[in-house]
Enzyme design. Structure first.
Site, PDB file in Angstrom:
ATOM      1  N   CYS A  17       0.872  -1.179   0.000  1.00 60.03           N
ATOM      2  CA  CYS A  17       0.000   0.000   0.000  1.00 60.03           C
ATOM      3  C   CYS A  17       0.910   1.229   0.000  1.00 60.03           C
ATOM      4  O   CYS A  17       2.133   1.111   0.123  1.00 60.03           O
ATOM      5  CB  CYS A  17      -0.883  -0.010   1.241  1.00 60.03           C
ATOM      6  SG  CYS A  17       0.085   0.048   2.771  1.00 60.03           S
ATOM      7  N   HIS A  46       5.510  -5.010   8.762  1.00 58.07           N
ATOM      8  CA  HIS A  46       5.450  -6.380   9.271  1.00 58.07           C
ATOM      9  C   HIS A  46       5.630  -7.391   8.128  1.00 58.07           C
ATOM     10  O   HIS A  46       4.679  -8.013   7.665  1.00 58.07           O
ATOM     11  CB  HIS A  46       4.119  -6.606   9.995  1.00 58.07           C
ATOM     12  CG  HIS A  46       4.091  -5.959  11.343  1.00 58.07           C
ATOM     13  ND1 HIS A  46       2.931  -5.649  12.014  1.00 58.07           N
ATOM     14  CD2 HIS A  46       5.099  -5.557  12.171  1.00 58.07           C
ATOM     15  CE1 HIS A  46       3.227  -5.092  13.183  1.00 58.07           C
ATOM     16  NE2 HIS A  46       4.538  -5.019  13.291  1.00 58.07           N
ATOM     17  N   CYS A 101       2.772   5.856   8.829  1.00 54.74           N
ATOM     18  CA  CYS A 101       1.822   5.999   7.716  1.00 54.74           C
ATOM     19  C   CYS A 101       0.894   7.186   7.992  1.00 54.74           C
ATOM     20  O   CYS A 101       0.353   7.309   9.093  1.00 54.74           O
ATOM     21  CB  CYS A 101       0.992   4.726   7.592  1.00 54.74           C
ATOM     22  SG  CYS A 101      -0.351   4.894   6.393  1.00 54.74           S
ATOM     23  N   HIS A 129      -0.470  -4.696  19.639  1.00 53.03           N
ATOM     24  CA  HIS A 129      -0.040  -4.286  18.290  1.00 53.03           C
ATOM     25  C   HIS A 129       0.589  -2.896  18.379  1.00 53.03           C
ATOM     26  O   HIS A 129       0.103  -2.020  19.093  1.00 53.03           O
ATOM     27  CB  HIS A 129      -1.243  -4.262  17.338  1.00 53.03           C
ATOM     28  CG  HIS A 129      -0.865  -4.110  15.898  1.00 53.03           C
ATOM     29  ND1 HIS A 129      -0.533  -2.888  15.350  1.00 53.03           N
ATOM     30  CD2 HIS A 129      -0.756  -5.016  14.893  1.00 53.03           C
ATOM     31  CE1 HIS A 129      -0.246  -3.058  14.060  1.00 53.03           C
ATOM     32  NE2 HIS A 129      -0.369  -4.343  13.765  1.00 53.03           N
ATOM     33  N   GLU A 131       0.693  -0.368  16.422  1.00 59.57           N
ATOM     34  CA  GLU A 131      -0.150   0.773  16.044  1.00 59.57           C
ATOM     35  C   GLU A 131      -1.078   1.162  17.199  1.00 59.57           C
ATOM     36  O   GLU A 131      -1.254   2.340  17.502  1.00 59.57           O
ATOM     37  CB  GLU A 131      -0.982   0.425  14.801  1.00 59.57           C
ATOM     38  CG  GLU A 131      -1.782   1.610  14.313  1.00 59.57           C
ATOM     39  CD  GLU A 131      -2.796   1.258  13.241  1.00 59.57           C
ATOM     40  OE1 GLU A 131      -3.880   1.872  13.265  1.00 59.57           O
ATOM     41  OE2 GLU A 131      -2.508   0.400  12.384  1.00 59.57           O
ATOM     42  N   CYS A 199      -7.933   1.460   6.836  1.00 61.47           N
ATOM     43  CA  CYS A 199      -7.195   1.950   5.684  1.00 61.47           C
ATOM     44  C   CYS A 199      -7.815   1.471   4.369  1.00 61.47           C
ATOM     45  O   CYS A 199      -8.305   0.353   4.269  1.00 61.47           O
ATOM     46  CB  CYS A 199      -5.749   1.483   5.874  1.00 61.47           C
ATOM     47  SG  CYS A 199      -4.893   0.971   4.431  1.00 61.47           S
ATOM     48  N   SER A 228      -1.023  -7.901  10.735  1.00 59.45           N
ATOM     49  CA  SER A 228      -2.450  -7.939  11.059  1.00 59.45           C
ATOM     50  C   SER A 228      -3.314  -8.033   9.799  1.00 59.45           C
ATOM     51  O   SER A 228      -4.221  -8.849   9.707  1.00 59.45           O
ATOM     52  CB  SER A 228      -2.820  -6.680  11.856  1.00 59.45           C
ATOM     53  OG  SER A 228      -4.190  -6.630  12.100  1.00 59.45           O
ATOM     54  N   ASN A 229      -3.008  -7.199   8.797  1.00 58.10           N
ATOM     55  CA  ASN A 229      -3.884  -7.193   7.614  1.00 58.10           C
ATOM     56  C   ASN A 229      -3.764  -8.486   6.812  1.00 58.10           C
ATOM     57  O   ASN A 229      -4.732  -8.929   6.194  1.00 58.10           O
ATOM     58  CB  ASN A 229      -3.631  -5.942   6.755  1.00 58.10           C
ATOM     59  CG  ASN A 229      -2.375  -6.031   5.924  1.00 58.10           C
ATOM     60  OD1 ASN A 229      -2.388  -6.537   4.811  1.00 58.10           O
ATOM     61  ND2 ASN A 229      -1.262  -5.551   6.462  1.00 58.10           N
ATOM     62  N   SER A 272       2.043  -5.351   3.164  1.00 59.06           N
ATOM     63  CA  SER A 272       3.477  -5.105   3.368  1.00 59.06           C
ATOM     64  C   SER A 272       4.338  -6.118   2.596  1.00 59.06           C
ATOM     65  O   SER A 272       5.484  -6.357   2.955  1.00 59.06           O
ATOM     66  CB  SER A 272       3.809  -5.151   4.862  1.00 59.06           C
ATOM     67  OG  SER A 272       3.158  -6.228   5.492  1.00 59.06           O
TER      68      SER A 272
END
Length: 318
Positions: A17, A46, A101, A129, A131, A199, A228-229, A272
């Site tokens: 991204c 990550h 980000c 996490h 973030e 996001c 995570s994503n 990522s």
């Protein structure tokens, strides 16, 4: 009787991204501009492969700011840091390049704004996490983390009319909305963030997986376990009807046994993940008869972010 044709449904968008692209380029440019070593607090993104590649070029990844020698250069990862980390860096006289980000920075600004206006903030996210820790650090006294239904029951607020929810940017859209519904049952007057916190890239990658999963016997997600994503993409694939779904970092981790009875493989990658890792899996599948690749596009992404201002300032003379 002819055997059914084997095919790969390749999801698009997938992979990097805009925030990840910016963070990785930041470390690469810092190494070119200032020379090794460049210290990076936490993994810049990550992904195992990305971190190993940057380490080979002279990046040194540390867990905490105190591990960076006084006066050295440190890059803060894409996931963001709390004000306390910025303060510690200043105390140690570190030269900081902040690669957070911009979409995470937006959530930090929301947290500060609503805290200053007297709101209780319910942050939907995963405990531990990076973030989440960074966002909580913006207003630790008024932010409560909500990870699941049991957390919803434990929430206590000063004024039910001054409650707002925010979220980690890399969650599953559906799961987040389920948690919001549970919170709203307890706090009917709860406000929503002024704009969506999840996001755009996370949403797009989940959306295309939802569209291809019902046609897939197997969905392979390229990504790391701490992403995570990427982990969410496996869950989304299974929820949307894929018979099976697995997360791998590299092609050699794909298990031949997963292909038993499989005619359609879905393939995607987390936000990522560099594209060459996806190409490696495509080659692995092609060698096993899955040479017919059909790319399925659900959205076109054109967003880019400029490099951190600290780096742009020094790159200008060159």
């Amino acid at each position: 009787m002819t055997a059914p044709a084997k095919r790969v449904l390749l999801a698009r968008p997938r992979g990097y991204c805009a925030g990840v692209d910016r963070a990785v380029i930041t470390v690469e440019k810092a190494l070119e501009q200032y020379g090794a070593p460049v210290y990076v607090r936490k993994q810049i993104v990550h992904n195992k492969h990305v971190v190993a590649t940057l380490e080979a070029r002279g990046a040194i990844f540390v867990e905490e700011t105190e591990e960076v020698p006084e006066g050295a250069l440190v890059v803060f990862s894409a996931h963001g840091v709390s004000p306390a980390v910025h303060e510690e860096a200043a105390r140690r006289d570190l030269r900081v390049i902040d690669a957070t980000c911009p979409l995470v920075t937006k959530v930090h600004k929301e947290a500060k704004k609503f805290a200053s206006e007297g709101y209780d903030i319910l942050l939907i996210g995963h405990r531990g996490h990076e973030e989440v820790e960074g966002t909580q650090g913006e207003a630790p006294d008024v932010i409560q983390l909500v990870q699941d239904a049991s957390d919803v029951d434990r929430v206590e607020v000063k004024d039910p009319e001054k409650v707002i929810w925010l979220s980690q940017t890399t969650l599953s859209v559906d799961e987040t909305l389920e948690t919001v519904d549970l919170l709203r049952r307890r706090f009917p007057l709860m406000s929503a963030p002024p704009s969506d916190d999840i996001c755009y890239a996370t949403q797009n990658r989940q959306e295309v997986v939802k569209q291809i999963a019902p046609d897939c016997d197997l969905v392979i997600v390229v990504g790391s376990q701490n992403s995570s994503n990427s982990v969410r993409l496996v869950e989304v694939a299974l929820d949307a009807g894929a018979r099976s779904s697995y997360l791998v970092d590299y092609a050699h981790e794909v298990d031949e046994a997963w292909l038993e009875g499989v005619t359609t493989v879905g393939l995607t990658s987390g936000a990522s993940v560099p594209e060459d890792l996806v190409e490696g899996v495509l080659e692995w599948l092609a060698a096993r008869g899955f040479g017919d690749v059909q790319e399925f596009t659900a959205a076109t992404e054109t967003l880019t972010f400029s490099l951190p201002k600290e780096l742009r300032r020094d790159l200008r003379p060159a």
